[in-house]
Design a protein around this motif. Structure first.
Motif, short mmCIF file in Angstrom:
data_model
loop_
_atom_site.label_atom_id
_atom_site.label_comp_id
_atom_site.label_asym_id
_atom_site.label_seq_id
_atom_site.Cartn_x
_atom_site.Cartn_y
_atom_site.Cartn_z
N GLN A 16 117.35 -19.35 111.20
CA GLN A 16 118.08 -18.45 112.10
C GLN A 16 117.26 -17.19 112.38
OE1 GLN A 16 120.57 -18.94 113.84
NE2 GLN A 16 121.88 -20.48 112.94
N PHE A 17 116.55 -16.71 111.37
CA PHE A 17 115.73 -15.51 111.56
C PHE A 17 114.58 -15.81 112.52
CE2 PHE A 17 112.48 -12.38 110.08
CZ PHE A 17 113.20 -11.23 110.40
N MET A 18 113.98 -16.99 112.40
CA MET A 18 112.92 -17.37 113.32
C MET A 18 113.46 -17.49 114.74
SD MET A 18 110.37 -20.69 113.20
CE MET A 18 111.73 -21.85 113.43
N ASN A 19 114.65 -18.10 114.88
CA ASN A 19 115.27 -18.20 116.21
C ASN A 19 115.54 -16.82 116.79
OD1 ASN A 19 115.27 -21.00 116.24
ND2 ASN A 19 117.33 -21.16 115.39
N TYR A 20 115.98 -15.91 115.93
CA TYR A 20 116.25 -14.55 116.38
C TYR A 20 114.98 -13.89 116.91
CZ TYR A 20 116.93 -9.54 116.24
OH TYR A 20 116.95 -8.22 116.57
N LEU A 21 113.88 -14.04 116.15
CA LEU A 21 112.61 -13.42 116.57
C LEU A 21 112.11 -14.03 117.87
CD1 LEU A 21 110.72 -13.08 113.17
CD2 LEU A 21 111.98 -11.32 114.42
N LEU A 22 112.28 -15.34 118.04
CA LEU A 22 111.86 -15.98 119.29
C LEU A 22 112.67 -15.45 120.46
CD1 LEU A 22 111.39 -19.67 118.05
CD2 LEU A 22 109.59 -18.08 118.75
N GLN A 23 113.98 -15.30 120.27
CA GLN A 23 114.82 -14.76 121.33
C GLN A 23 114.46 -13.31 121.64
OE1 GLN A 23 118.84 -15.41 120.03
NE2 GLN A 23 118.64 -17.64 120.07
N ARG A 24 114.12 -12.54 120.59
CA ARG A 24 113.70 -11.15 120.79
C ARG A 24 112.41 -11.11 121.63
NH1 ARG A 24 113.19 -6.32 117.76
NH2 ARG A 24 115.35 -6.53 117.11
N ASN A 25 111.46 -11.99 121.30
CA ASN A 25 110.21 -12.03 122.07
C ASN A 25 110.46 -12.41 123.52
OD1 ASN A 25 108.59 -11.29 119.92
ND2 ASN A 25 108.07 -13.38 119.34
N LEU A 26 111.41 -13.33 123.73
CA LEU A 26 111.74 -13.73 125.10
C LEU A 26 112.32 -12.56 125.88
CD1 LEU A 26 112.07 -15.90 127.27
CD2 LEU A 26 114.27 -16.51 126.25
N ARG A 27 113.19 -11.79 125.24
CA ARG A 27 113.76 -10.61 125.90
C ARG A 27 112.67 -9.61 126.23
NH1 ARG A 27 117.91 -10.69 121.86
NH2 ARG A 27 117.16 -8.73 121.01
N MET A 28 111.72 -9.44 125.32
CA MET A 28 110.63 -8.51 125.58
C MET A 28 109.77 -8.97 126.75
SD MET A 28 109.47 -7.60 121.66
CE MET A 28 108.07 -6.62 122.22
N GLU A 29 109.52 -10.28 126.83
CA GLU A 29 108.76 -10.82 127.96
C GLU A 29 109.51 -10.62 129.26
OE1 GLU A 29 107.83 -14.87 127.20
OE2 GLU A 29 106.47 -14.44 125.53
N GLN A 30 110.83 -10.85 129.22
CA GLN A 30 111.64 -10.66 130.42
C GLN A 30 111.64 -9.19 130.85
OE1 GLN A 30 115.32 -12.32 128.94
NE2 GLN A 30 114.94 -14.31 129.87
N ASN A 31 111.68 -8.29 129.88
CA ASN A 31 111.64 -6.86 130.20
C ASN A 31 110.31 -6.48 130.84
OD1 ASN A 31 114.21 -6.33 129.25
ND2 ASN A 31 113.51 -5.76 127.20
N LEU A 32 109.22 -7.06 130.29
CA LEU A 32 107.90 -6.76 130.84
C LEU A 32 107.78 -7.28 132.27
CD1 LEU A 32 105.03 -5.72 130.56
CD2 LEU A 32 104.40 -7.91 129.50
N ILE A 33 108.22 -8.51 132.50
CA ILE A 33 108.20 -9.09 133.85
C ILE A 33 109.05 -8.26 134.79
CG2 ILE A 33 108.91 -11.10 135.22
CD1 ILE A 33 108.15 -12.83 132.79
N ASP A 34 110.20 -7.82 134.28
CA ASP A 34 111.11 -7.00 135.07
C ASP A 34 110.42 -5.72 135.55
OD1 ASP A 34 113.70 -6.76 136.15
OD2 ASP A 34 114.31 -5.38 134.56
N HIS A 35 109.69 -5.07 134.64
CA HIS A 35 109.02 -3.81 134.98
C HIS A 35 107.83 -4.04 135.90
CE1 HIS A 35 110.84 -0.48 132.66
NE2 HIS A 35 111.35 -1.46 131.95
N LEU A 36 107.16 -5.18 135.76
CA LEU A 36 105.98 -5.43 136.57
C LEU A 36 106.30 -5.85 137.99
CD1 LEU A 36 103.67 -7.32 134.02
CD2 LEU A 36 103.36 -5.01 134.92
N PHE A 37 107.36 -6.63 138.16
CA PHE A 37 107.58 -7.28 139.45
C PHE A 37 108.86 -6.89 140.18
CE2 PHE A 37 104.96 -10.35 136.99
CZ PHE A 37 103.81 -10.26 137.77
N ASN A 38 109.83 -6.33 139.48
CA ASN A 38 111.10 -6.03 140.13
C ASN A 38 111.21 -4.56 140.53
OD1 ASN A 38 112.12 -8.63 140.07
ND2 ASN A 38 113.04 -8.38 138.06
#
Length: 216
Positions: A118-140
């Protein structure tokens, strides 16, 4: 296979019951929990509340990196050998936070496979959110970034047990999170209100229809 009618425990239930012996500390709204640059010795788990993560560059420029709520971790990089905290964490509302020593956290991850998964899943989801935030700032556009931020904050504040999160976040904070100016935030907030996506009535209410902005 016949269903037993019992649902699997959520990640929050697993963490709350299986995390090692820990000290739970109550923080007032606005109180700093950890400070960027301090020695990184503990993992923190939000039992109840809402926490803001911030960072300041070497040039003194600050930014809000994210908003965390019940069931989230922060400071977990210490278990990978990080020597200092890379962010500061500040309670946005009255919050209860568990402080778990690094060695204790490592021990439970080694001895409890379900917690480790569950902790690994949490970290993967956190990384995904961070990637989405980065994409959001770069392109939106800043308008779309604001809409996404408001929707995420509304989701973090759901549940009814906490004070309204928008009572604790002003337009200056939103500007830091979105990466734009306060005047632009004010312009788009007025636009969203006129379109019926948000409403002011003794507090800010964000409607799901705001997601239409993200589709444009």
């Amino acid at each position: 296979m016949k269903s037993t009618g019992r649902s699997l425990p959520s990640a929050t239930q697993i963490f709350s019951s299986a995390l090692p012996t820990r000290k739970i500390i109550e923080y007032r709204a606005g109180e700093t929990i950890i400070t960027q640059g301090e020695e990184c010795t503990d993992v923190h788990y939000i039992d109840e509340g809402i926490v803001k993560l911030t960072s300041v560059s070497n040039r003194g420029r600050g930014a809000v990196l994210g908003i965390l709520s019940s069931g989230d971790f922060f400071g977990e990089s210490c278990i990978s050998g990080q020597s200092v905290y890379l962010t500061s964490a500040i309670a946005l509302v009255g919050s209860k936070v568990s402080v778990i020593k690094r060695k204790a956290m490592l021990r439970v991850l080694e001895e409890e496979p379900l917690v480790a998964m569950q902790f690994m899943n949490y970290l993967l989801q956190r990384n995904l959110r961070m990637e989405q935030n980065l994409i959001d700032h770069l392109f939106n556009s800043s308008e779309k970034r604001l809409a996404r931020t408001l929707l995420l904050l509304a989701r973090a504040g759901d549940g009814g047990k906490l004070p309204a999160i928008f009572d604790k976040i002003n337009q200056d904070t939103l500007a830091e999170m979105v990466g734009t100016t306060r005047s632009r935030i004010n312009f788009f907030m007025n636009k969203f209100r006129k379109l019926g996506f948000i409403h002011y009535n003794g507090g800010l209410k964000v409607y799901g229809s705001l997601a239409r902005v993200l589709e444009e």
